[in-house]
Design a protein around this motif. Structure first.
Motif, short mmCIF file in Angstrom:
data_model
loop_
_atom_site.label_atom_id
_atom_site.label_comp_id
_atom_site.label_asym_id
_atom_site.label_seq_id
_atom_site.Cartn_x
_atom_site.Cartn_y
_atom_site.Cartn_z
N LEU A 1 13.77 -93.41 -10.88
CA LEU A 1 12.39 -93.12 -10.45
C LEU A 1 11.83 -91.91 -11.21
O LEU A 1 10.69 -91.94 -11.69
N MET A 2 12.64 -90.85 -11.34
CA MET A 2 12.18 -89.66 -12.07
C MET A 2 11.94 -90.00 -13.54
O MET A 2 10.91 -89.63 -14.12
N ALA A 3 12.90 -90.70 -14.15
CA ALA A 3 12.83 -91.00 -15.59
C ALA A 3 11.62 -91.88 -15.90
O ALA A 3 10.83 -91.59 -16.80
N ASN A 4 11.47 -92.97 -15.16
CA ASN A 4 10.42 -93.94 -15.47
C ASN A 4 9.03 -93.47 -15.07
O ASN A 4 8.05 -93.81 -15.73
N LYS B 1 15.64 -88.54 -16.45
CA LYS B 1 16.98 -89.11 -16.24
C LYS B 1 18.01 -88.00 -16.00
O LYS B 1 18.78 -88.04 -15.04
N LYS B 2 18.02 -87.00 -16.90
CA LYS B 2 19.03 -85.94 -16.79
C LYS B 2 18.79 -85.05 -15.56
O LYS B 2 19.73 -84.61 -14.91
N LEU B 3 17.50 -84.82 -15.23
CA LEU B 3 17.20 -84.04 -14.02
C LEU B 3 17.67 -84.80 -12.79
O LEU B 3 18.28 -84.22 -11.88
N GLY B 4 17.41 -86.11 -12.77
CA GLY B 4 17.83 -86.94 -11.63
C GLY B 4 19.34 -86.97 -11.47
O GLY B 4 19.87 -86.90 -10.35
N PHE C 1 23.94 -81.67 -17.34
CA PHE C 1 22.75 -82.53 -17.17
C PHE C 1 21.47 -81.69 -17.07
O PHE C 1 20.44 -82.05 -17.66
N ALA C 2 21.54 -80.57 -16.35
CA ALA C 2 20.36 -79.71 -16.17
C ALA C 2 19.91 -79.14 -17.51
O ALA C 2 18.71 -79.13 -17.83
N GLU C 3 20.87 -78.70 -18.32
CA GLU C 3 20.54 -78.13 -19.63
C GLU C 3 19.92 -79.20 -20.54
O GLU C 3 18.96 -78.94 -21.25
N GLU C 4 20.48 -80.41 -20.50
CA GLU C 4 19.94 -81.51 -21.33
C GLU C 4 18.52 -81.86 -20.92
O GLU C 4 17.69 -82.21 -21.75
N SER C 5 18.23 -81.76 -19.63
CA SER C 5 16.87 -82.08 -19.17
C SER C 5 15.89 -81.00 -19.66
O SER C 5 14.78 -81.31 -20.08
N PRO D 1 15.23 -77.65 -13.60
CA PRO D 1 16.69 -77.79 -13.70
C PRO D 1 17.44 -76.63 -13.04
O PRO D 1 18.46 -76.83 -12.38
N GLU D 2 16.88 -75.42 -13.19
CA GLU D 2 17.50 -74.23 -12.58
C GLU D 2 17.44 -74.33 -11.06
O GLU D 2 18.40 -74.00 -10.36
#
Length: 323
Positions: free
Chosen positions: A178-181, A205-208, A291-295, A315-316
């Protein structure tokens, strides 16, 4: 510690408009469905998902303004999210969410299923009216993923040999899709090129995924108030998350407890202790941080603005729920 309210401050007025519009959008239905839907929208959610859509929309807008279609996309995102929560609560037989009685415990299972269906149908109708085939495809995919994730989760209960990839795939379907799309859809409505659309999708995606892994850690380290449900309820239900899968690598005896579905007295307590004694929580935390850093990195290209700053704080914030 920064709060969601502080992060969403640049779109605070937009969210007020969103909630007002949502009430009128769902107000045309049957009185019971309307009452069920009203109850959902008053359950005190943080409006994080539509907030992200609104922040993305403002961050990529040339003049910083929102179009009506971007506003409607945020509303559709919240409808889909809320519909999925109603169905999740029925599947999990949860009596409360965020301390408020769930729809099926306030009315009954039939009304709750219909209320979820009603919201999905409303979302689909408003989605079609955006007259943007690409956005219709993106958000329709989310509805498919939500059902797919729920089915995957149900089929793999108490299966200690499931792969980490299967866990991440299920997490993507249930939380990150849902977040990504919806992030990508906001870019699509703004006419961004494919490279930027892919980066928006990657951010969501990475945040989710970070959000889901943090949730899975909190199942072992959080309290009921923090979780909105009893601690260790995922493990008790046989849902094997990152901490359990990591712990299984170190503590093979955990497998036997899971396979017999914690049927003997003390099984669940022993399983919890094995997870907590292992390095699983630390490994899971490292995964969430990755994942947070990648987002964050996926949004480096955005021009400077209050909305961009807010998005980079998300992300933080997701990680800060662990402390």
């Amino acid at each position: 510690m920064i709060t969601v309210t502080e992060i969403l401050q640049p779109v605070e007025k937009d969210i007020e408009i969103l909630l007002k519009d949502l009430r009128s959008l769902i107000g045309a239905g049957h009185p019971i469905l309307q009452a069920a839907a009203e109850h959902l929208f008053s359950a005190g959610g943080k409006r994080l998902r539509p907030g992200i859509v609104l922040l993305i929309s403002r961050a990529i807008s040339k003049d910083g303004n929102l179009t009506e279609k971007h506003r409607r996309l945020a509303e559709i995102t919240e409808m889909i999210h809320t519909a999925s929560l109603v169905h999740d609560d029925v599947v999990d037989d949860a009596s409360t969410r965020r301390g408020v009685p769930t729809v099926h415990s306030r009315f009954n299972h039939r009304v709750a299923v219909l209320a979820g269906d009603f919201l999905f149908a409303q979302a689909s109708w408003h989605l079609a009216n955006l007259d943007n085939l690409e956005v219709v495809k993106l958000l329709s995919r989310v509805i498919m993923d939500l059902a797919d994730g729920e089915i995957k989760q149900g089929l793999n209960r108490y299966e200690s040999d499931q792969s980490f990839e299967a866990y991440l795939e299920k997490s993507y379907c249930k939380t990150a899709s849902l977040m990504a799309n919806s992030c990508r859809a906001a870019g699509s409505l703004s006419g961004l090129n494919d490279d930027y659309l892919k980066l928006l999708h990657l951010f969501g995606k990475k945040l989710g995924l970070a959000f889901q892994v943090v949730d899975d850690i909190l199942d072992f380290t959080g309290n009921e108030k923090q979780l909105g449900k009893p601690a260790a309820s995922d493990l008790a239900s046989g849902y094997l998350t990152a901490p359990v899968l990591y712990a299984l690598e170190e503590k093979p005896s955990l497998s036997g407890l899971i396979e017999r579905e914690f049927s003997r007295e003390g099984d669940l307590e022993n399983a919890l202790n094995l997870v907590r004694e292992s390095n699983a929580i630390n490994k899971s935390r490292e995964l969430a941080e990755k994942f947070a850093e990648e987002s964050r990195e996926a949004l480096n290209w955005l021009p400077e603005s209050p909305s961009r700053r807010a998005l980079l704080e998300l992300p933080e914030f997701v990680l800060s729920r662990l402390f």
